[in-house]
Design an enzyme around this catalytic site. Sequence first.
Site, PDB file in Angstrom:
ATOM      1  N   ASP A 158       0.829  -1.206   0.000  1.00 54.33           N
ATOM      2  CA  ASP A 158       0.000   0.000   0.000  1.00 54.33           C
ATOM      3  C   ASP A 158       0.864   1.258   0.000  1.00 54.33           C
ATOM      4  O   ASP A 158       2.083   1.176  -0.095  1.00 54.33           O
ATOM      5  CB  ASP A 158      -1.013  -0.038   1.135  1.00 54.33           C
ATOM      6  CG  ASP A 158      -0.374  -0.362   2.457  1.00 54.33           C
ATOM      7  OD1 ASP A 158       0.656   0.265   2.766  1.00 54.33           O
ATOM      8  OD2 ASP A 158      -0.875  -1.258   3.162  1.00 54.33           O
TER       9      ASP A 158
ATOM     10  N   LYS B 204      -3.980   2.481   0.375  1.00 54.86           N
ATOM     11  CA  LYS B 204      -4.733   2.781   1.573  1.00 54.86           C
ATOM     12  C   LYS B 204      -4.451   4.217   1.918  1.00 54.86           C
ATOM     13  O   LYS B 204      -3.335   4.568   2.287  1.00 54.86           O
ATOM     14  CB  LYS B 204      -4.253   1.878   2.702  1.00 54.86           C
ATOM     15  CG  LYS B 204      -5.380   1.246   3.448  1.00 54.86           C
ATOM     16  CD  LYS B 204      -4.823   0.466   4.565  1.00 54.86           C
ATOM     17  CE  LYS B 204      -5.655  -0.748   4.833  1.00 54.86           C
ATOM     18  NZ  LYS B 204      -5.157  -1.487   5.951  1.00 54.86           N
TER      19      LYS B 204
ATOM     20  N   MET C 247      -1.542   9.325  12.164  1.00 58.67           N
ATOM     21  CA  MET C 247      -2.701   9.760  11.377  1.00 58.67           C
ATOM     22  C   MET C 247      -3.402  10.948  12.027  1.00 58.67           C
ATOM     23  O   MET C 247      -4.635  11.006  12.070  1.00 58.67           O
ATOM     24  CB  MET C 247      -3.698   8.596  11.214  1.00 58.67           C
ATOM     25  CG  MET C 247      -3.100   7.428  10.450  1.00 58.67           C
ATOM     26  SD  MET C 247      -4.222   6.033  10.310  1.00 58.67           S
ATOM     27  CE  MET C 247      -3.855   5.124  11.788  1.00 58.67           C
TER      28      MET C 247
HETATM   29  N1  SAH Z   1       1.868   0.319  10.853  1.00 56.08           N
HETATM   30  C1  SAH Z   1       2.421   1.638  10.698  1.00 56.08           C
HETATM   31  C2  SAH Z   1       1.403   2.729  10.939  1.00 56.08           C
HETATM   32  C3  SAH Z   1       0.295   2.758   9.957  1.00 56.08           C
HETATM   33  S1  SAH Z   1      -0.804   4.094  10.234  1.00 56.08           S
HETATM   34  C4  SAH Z   1       3.622   1.789  11.644  1.00 56.08           C
HETATM   35  O1  SAH Z   1       3.848   0.944  12.514  1.00 56.08           O
HETATM   36  O2  SAH Z   1       4.335   2.782  11.498  1.00 56.08           O
HETATM   37  C5  SAH Z   1      -0.186   5.291   9.134  1.00 56.08           C
HETATM   38  C6  SAH Z   1       0.426   6.450   9.886  1.00 56.08           C
HETATM   39  O3  SAH Z   1       1.731   6.138  10.301  1.00 56.08           O
HETATM   40  C7  SAH Z   1       0.608   7.697   9.044  1.00 56.08           C
HETATM   41  O4  SAH Z   1      -0.572   8.437   8.926  1.00 56.08           O
HETATM   42  C8  SAH Z   1       1.640   8.438   9.860  1.00 56.08           C
HETATM   43  O5  SAH Z   1       1.060   9.048  10.970  1.00 56.08           O
HETATM   44  C9  SAH Z   1       2.497   7.319  10.370  1.00 56.08           C
HETATM   45  N2  SAH Z   1       3.718   7.135   9.545  1.00 56.08           N
HETATM   46  C10 SAH Z   1       4.100   6.018   8.901  1.00 56.08           C
HETATM   47  N3  SAH Z   1       5.277   6.196   8.286  1.00 56.08           N
HETATM   48  C11 SAH Z   1       5.663   7.456   8.553  1.00 56.08           C
HETATM   49  C12 SAH Z   1       6.784   8.244   8.198  1.00 56.08           C
HETATM   50  N4  SAH Z   1       7.777   7.747   7.442  1.00 56.08           N
HETATM   51  N5  SAH Z   1       6.852   9.508   8.629  1.00 56.08           N
HETATM   52  C13 SAH Z   1       5.876  10.028   9.396  1.00 56.08           C
HETATM   53  N6  SAH Z   1       4.792   9.331   9.760  1.00 56.08           N
HETATM   54  C14 SAH Z   1       4.670   8.072   9.349  1.00 56.08           C
END
Ligand code: SAH
Length: 455
Positions: A243, A265, A378
């Site tokens: 995704d 997504k 998010m």
């Molecule tokens: N499973 C993922 C989270 C998924 S929810 C994890 O463990 O990181 C998606 C959210 O993750 C995004 O909206 C953002 O808030 C955060 N996120 C993921 N990668 C990111 C990145 N490289 N920089 C900043 N925020 C990030």
Amino acid sequence: MDFFPIFLNLKGKTCLVVGGGEVAVRKTSVLLQSGAKVKVVSPELCMELRKLEIEHLPEKFADTHLDGMTLAIAATDDRAVNVAVSEAAKQRNIPVNVVDNPDLCSFVMPSILDRSPLVVAFSTGGASPVLARLLRARFESLIPEGYGRLAAFAARFRDKVKAKIAKPSERRLFWEEIFEGRVAEEVLIGNEKKAEALLEERIEKNESHRGEVYLVGAGPGDPDLLTFRALRLMHKADVVLYDNLVSKPILEMTRRDAARIYVGKKKSDHAMPQEEINELLVRLALEGKRVLRLKGGDPFIFGRGGEEIEKLSSRGIAFQVVPGITAASGVSSYAGIPLTHRDHAQSCVFVTGHLKDNSMDLDWEMLARPRQTVVVYMGLTGIDFLCSKLVEHGLPASTPAAVVQQGTTRNQKVLTGTLGNLAEVTRAAKLTPPTLIIVGGVVSLREKLSWFEPD
Ligand code: SAH
């Protein structure tokens, strides 16, 4: 080829080491590891050598020390002694190695990657031991710890398979399938009992197993943050479901000829509803495919990974989950913001700021506790709401806070402010997702601890 590579069985054989210093310790240790007995000739022994189980002759080297030896190593800093050992050993046809003197050696010692019974040896024939060591380090990540167990496992079944499948060419195909498939996977993750049952079944029925699913965390963006296991499975999968959060460089690292399916997504417009993703995983696995479900960060942190494997589990499909570095962890490191710190925060909470009916349904009392770091996934759309709720519930408006865009990647951007002005600062900056919000005293440390500043 300047040297003929072989692996010697030294179990119970006696080897001579001349020298009592640090280099002698290293060589002696390897010899002992391979089951040899070691006789050390040296007027003096360093502390470490004294701790090893050796026979010590506290004297100068003499030809007679070579009596009954299987091989000899000279590890002294005295050239004359080294030459003497070399010549005497060669005369008796005893293989001899003189450390750092290829001209005096009849054999050289490789750099060893030990996954016994699997052993990989690297040699530059004495041209550059450092290069051999570097290469060995690279292969270390390619050949996981579990490969030793896998080789030992295969050895246990060798005779049985031989009895069942007589033709060598068929046997080769059989073992290739085993090493590429689920049986090997189960051994590598430590489920040997299950692997055994599967192999037995495979030998009896002589038919292949169904597919499986790898739910893999790809980390926050920088490909260097993948785990060894993630990479191994990425090279193995036949189909990849990914995704938005999976960065392009990471996707490029999956097997070249694997089919790639985008199941995107975004916050509000799911390219494929979760239920359909779950069904697709089941269908592909039932077709016998090795399916890689690649997710940003960690699959079990705001990743709906739990729901996906619940479905697989209920349909009896094999799966494994590979943790990844979650955004909070990766992003905070690259932004120079420790999540906990003796002076600022003793606890850290991860929450999702995903809006429901335009408001966030969170435990504000708990979030507004002092000496705590709050990481919001998010949360950008609701940032106004978030900041004012935290202040309303008791955090000072001066509490440091940050928004990090695309952390750990070349597009990383860090904006800092306070709960009082973060929403405004963010509005002015036009950020591109994903973004992460970090609130708490730890944000003030960034000024000192920042190290990653892509332009
Ligand atoms: N499973 C993922 C989270 C998924 S929810 C994890 O463990 O990181 C998606 C959210 O993750 C995004 O909206 C953002 O808030 C955060 N996120 C993921 N990668 C990111 C990145 N490289 N920089 C900043 N925020 C990030």
